[in-house]
Design a protein around this motif. Structure first.
Motif, PDB file in Angstrom:
ATOM      1  N   ASP A 197       0.865  -1.175   0.000  1.00  0.00           N
ATOM      2  CA  ASP A 197       0.000   0.000   0.000  1.00  0.00           C
ATOM      3  C   ASP A 197       0.901   1.224   0.000  1.00  0.00           C
ATOM      4  OD1 ASP A 197      -1.965   1.857   0.280  1.00  0.00           O
ATOM      5  OD2 ASP A 197      -2.557   1.274   2.312  1.00  0.00           O
ATOM      6  N   SER A 198       1.162   1.752  -1.214  1.00  0.00           N
ATOM      7  CA  SER A 198       2.115   2.854  -1.359  1.00  0.00           C
ATOM      8  C   SER A 198       1.476   3.972  -2.160  1.00  0.00           C
ATOM      9  CB  SER A 198       3.370   2.358  -2.082  1.00  0.00           C
ATOM     10  OG  SER A 198       4.309   3.401  -2.271  1.00  0.00           O
ATOM     11  N   PRO A 199       1.592   5.225  -1.706  1.00  0.00           N
ATOM     12  CA  PRO A 199       0.979   6.345  -2.424  1.00  0.00           C
ATOM     13  C   PRO A 199       1.437   6.399  -3.884  1.00  0.00           C
ATOM     14  CG  PRO A 199       1.816   7.065  -0.298  1.00  0.00           C
ATOM     15  CD  PRO A 199       2.316   5.669  -0.498  1.00  0.00           C
ATOM     16  N   GLY A 200       0.458   6.550  -4.773  1.00  0.00           N
ATOM     17  CA  GLY A 200       0.779   6.699  -6.183  1.00  0.00           C
ATOM     18  C   GLY A 200       1.012   5.398  -6.924  1.00  0.00           C
ATOM     19  N   LEU A 201       1.004   4.272  -6.216  1.00  0.00           N
ATOM     20  CA  LEU A 201       1.211   2.996  -6.889  1.00  0.00           C
ATOM     21  C   LEU A 201       0.000   2.697  -7.755  1.00  0.00           C
ATOM     22  CD1 LEU A 201       3.365   0.784  -7.000  1.00  0.00           C
ATOM     23  CD2 LEU A 201       2.058  -0.453  -5.269  1.00  0.00           C
ATOM     24  N   ARG A 202       0.230   2.454  -9.024  1.00  0.00           N
ATOM     25  CA  ARG A 202      -0.846   2.410 -10.006  1.00  0.00           C
ATOM     26  C   ARG A 202      -0.693   1.177 -10.893  1.00  0.00           C
ATOM     27  NH1 ARG A 202      -0.276   4.395 -14.626  1.00  0.00           N
ATOM     28  NH2 ARG A 202       1.576   5.542 -13.961  1.00  0.00           N
ATOM     29  N   PRO A 203      -1.105   0.008 -10.412  1.00  0.00           N
ATOM     30  CA  PRO A 203      -0.932  -1.198 -11.218  1.00  0.00           C
ATOM     31  C   PRO A 203      -1.687  -1.106 -12.538  1.00  0.00           C
ATOM     32  CG  PRO A 203      -1.573  -1.732  -8.964  1.00  0.00           C
ATOM     33  CD  PRO A 203      -1.773  -0.269  -9.138  1.00  0.00           C
ATOM     34  N   THR A 204      -1.061  -1.601 -13.601  1.00  0.00           N
ATOM     35  CA  THR A 204      -1.753  -1.650 -14.888  1.00  0.00           C
ATOM     36  C   THR A 204      -2.933  -2.610 -14.766  1.00  0.00           C
ATOM     37  OG1 THR A 204       0.284  -1.208 -16.102  1.00  0.00           O
ATOM     38  CG2 THR A 204      -1.508  -2.234 -17.327  1.00  0.00           C
ATOM     39  N   PRO A 205      -4.150  -2.168 -15.112  1.00  0.00           N
ATOM     40  CA  PRO A 205      -5.340  -3.007 -14.925  1.00  0.00           C
ATOM     41  C   PRO A 205      -5.293  -4.293 -15.750  1.00  0.00           C
ATOM     42  CG  PRO A 205      -5.944  -0.800 -15.711  1.00  0.00           C
ATOM     43  CD  PRO A 205      -4.459  -0.852 -15.664  1.00  0.00           C
ATOM     44  N   ASP A 206      -6.011  -5.309 -15.288  1.00  0.00           N
ATOM     45  CA  ASP A 206      -6.042  -6.599 -15.971  1.00  0.00           C
ATOM     46  C   ASP A 206      -6.408  -6.457 -17.450  1.00  0.00           C
ATOM     47  OD1 ASP A 206      -5.536  -7.589 -13.476  1.00  0.00           O
ATOM     48  OD2 ASP A 206      -7.349  -8.810 -13.330  1.00  0.00           O
ATOM     49  N   ARG A 207      -7.422  -5.647 -17.723  1.00  0.00           N
ATOM     50  CA  ARG A 207      -7.913  -5.537 -19.105  1.00  0.00           C
ATOM     51  C   ARG A 207      -6.840  -4.956 -20.021  1.00  0.00           C
ATOM     52  NH1 ARG A 207      -8.931  -6.067 -23.405  1.00  0.00           N
ATOM     53  NH2 ARG A 207     -10.788  -5.634 -24.650  1.00  0.00           N
ATOM     54  N   VAL A 208      -6.107  -3.968 -19.535  1.00  0.00           N
ATOM     55  CA  VAL A 208      -5.050  -3.372 -20.344  1.00  0.00           C
ATOM     56  C   VAL A 208      -3.910  -4.365 -20.533  1.00  0.00           C
ATOM     57  CG1 VAL A 208      -3.342  -1.511 -20.462  1.00  0.00           C
ATOM     58  CG2 VAL A 208      -5.663  -1.038 -19.653  1.00  0.00           C
ATOM     59  N   ARG A 209      -3.545  -5.068 -19.454  1.00  0.00           N
ATOM     60  CA  ARG A 209      -2.485  -6.072 -19.573  1.00  0.00           C
ATOM     61  C   ARG A 209      -2.866  -7.162 -20.566  1.00  0.00           C
ATOM     62  NH1 ARG A 209      -1.340  -8.925 -14.565  1.00  0.00           N
ATOM     63  NH2 ARG A 209      -2.988  -7.747 -13.533  1.00  0.00           N
ATOM     64  N   GLU A 210      -4.119  -7.608 -20.502  1.00  0.00           N
ATOM     65  CA  GLU A 210      -4.563  -8.654 -21.424  1.00  0.00           C
ATOM     66  C   GLU A 210      -4.442  -8.183 -22.868  1.00  0.00           C
ATOM     67  OE1 GLU A 210      -8.460 -11.499 -22.236  1.00  0.00           O
ATOM     68  OE2 GLU A 210      -8.576  -9.864 -20.787  1.00  0.00           O
ATOM     69  N   THR A 211      -4.890  -6.957 -23.137  1.00  0.00           N
ATOM     70  CA  THR A 211      -4.799  -6.411 -24.492  1.00  0.00           C
ATOM     71  C   THR A 211      -3.344  -6.274 -24.923  1.00  0.00           C
ATOM     72  OG1 THR A 211      -6.875  -5.208 -24.241  1.00  0.00           O
ATOM     73  CG2 THR A 211      -5.353  -4.413 -25.928  1.00  0.00           C
ATOM     74  N   LEU A 212      -2.511  -5.691 -24.053  1.00  0.00           N
ATOM     75  CA  LEU A 212      -1.106  -5.491 -24.378  1.00  0.00           C
ATOM     76  C   LEU A 212      -0.414  -6.805 -24.701  1.00  0.00           C
ATOM     77  CD1 LEU A 212       1.542  -3.876 -24.508  1.00  0.00           C
ATOM     78  CD2 LEU A 212       1.673  -4.060 -22.010  1.00  0.00           C
ATOM     79  N   PHE A 213      -0.632  -7.825 -23.892  1.00  0.00           N
ATOM     80  CA  PHE A 213       0.079  -9.078 -24.117  1.00  0.00           C
ATOM     81  C   PHE A 213      -0.503  -9.882 -25.269  1.00  0.00           C
ATOM     82  CE2 PHE A 213       1.972  -7.844 -20.151  1.00  0.00           C
ATOM     83  CZ  PHE A 213       3.294  -8.240 -20.345  1.00  0.00           C
ATOM     84  N   ASN A 214      -1.717  -9.619 -25.654  1.00  0.00           N
ATOM     85  CA  ASN A 214      -2.210 -10.155 -26.928  1.00  0.00           C
ATOM     86  C   ASN A 214      -1.444  -9.542 -28.090  1.00  0.00           C
ATOM     87  OD1 ASN A 214      -4.112 -11.874 -25.800  1.00  0.00           O
ATOM     88  ND2 ASN A 214      -5.792 -10.402 -25.974  1.00  0.00           N
ATOM     89  N   TRP A 215      -1.191  -8.243 -28.005  1.00  0.00           N
ATOM     90  CA  TRP A 215      -0.392  -7.580 -29.040  1.00  0.00           C
ATOM     91  C   TRP A 215       1.025  -8.136 -29.087  1.00  0.00           C
ATOM     92  CZ3 TRP A 215      -1.695  -1.915 -27.237  1.00  0.00           C
ATOM     93  CH2 TRP A 215      -3.032  -1.615 -27.578  1.00  0.00           C
TER      94      TRP A 215
END
Length: 210
Positions: free
Chosen positions: A46-64
């Motif tokens: 739990d760290s201020p500003g930590l912004r994990p890439t969402p599942d949906r974006v990761r799924e799209t990116l790794f399909n590419w």
């Protein structure tokens, strides 16, 4: 340069932009979504500003990236949770280097790499210092700097001019959606996606184009 319209992620993906599933102790969990470590859940601090890439974006990116991962050397800058680099390792990357200067975040990331038994190194210094060191060549680079701090353009330039990129490197850059910036001339835009406050762009390096 490819001018196709950016893909837009769903509202459910946007809602995960700043948080993952909550567990005890104020910590969240990162769920890997493909490859050898699919469905593995790892703690994130739990760290201020930590912004994990969402599942949906990761799924799209790794399909590419389906044919651009196996056996590759990966660099994950401003790594945070390490979601992108860990996903690449899960899908067959040879090794990943994670650069994360926030000590508690880097320690959890290092522990998660060890838990998976993955081939990864965590470098706990600022990205600017790392890119000023003697370069190694990377095939796949993830760059997701803190938003609205003017970090993306300089890091991209340092990657290109500093000798960090293989001749056919693939680079993913995630920035705030309103940021206007120009990548190095040899980076050709391949795909892009908009998700809430972020704009992800996937580039392919073509030195002759520069």
């Amino acid at each position: 340069m490819n001018r196709r319209r950016p893909r837009r992620a769903s509202d459910s993906a946007r809602s995960r932009q700043t948080s993952q599933a909550t567990s005890r102790g104020g910590r969240g969990q990162l769920r890997l979504i493909g490859g050898e470590f699919r469905r593995r859940k790892l703690p994130i601090p739990d760290s201020p500003g930590l912004r994990p890439t969402p599942d949906r974006v990761r799924e799209t990116l790794f399909n590419w990236l389906a044919f651009d991962i196996a056996g590759r050397q990966v660099l994950d800058l401003y790594a945070g949770t390490g979601a992108l680099g860990l996903e690449a390792l899960s899908r067959g990357a040879a090794r990943a280097t994670f650069v994360e200067s926030t000590v508690p975040v880097a320690k959890v990331l290092e522990a998660n790499v060890a838990t998976l038994g993955a081939a990864g190194d965590v470098v706990g210094i600022p990205v600017e210092r790392f890119l000023a060191t003697t370069p190694s060549r990377f095939d796949l680079v993830f760059l997701d700097p803190p938003f609205r701090q003017g970090l993306a353009a300089k890091a991209c330039l340092d990657l290109e001019l500093g000798g960090w990129l293989a001749s056919d490197a693939v680079i993913y850059v995630e920035t705030e959606h309103e940021l206007v910036w120009s990548p190095p001339a040899s980076w050709q835009l391949h795909r892009e996606i908009v998700a809430g406050d972020s704009h992800g762009r996937l580039f392919r390096r073509q030195p002759d184009a520069g």
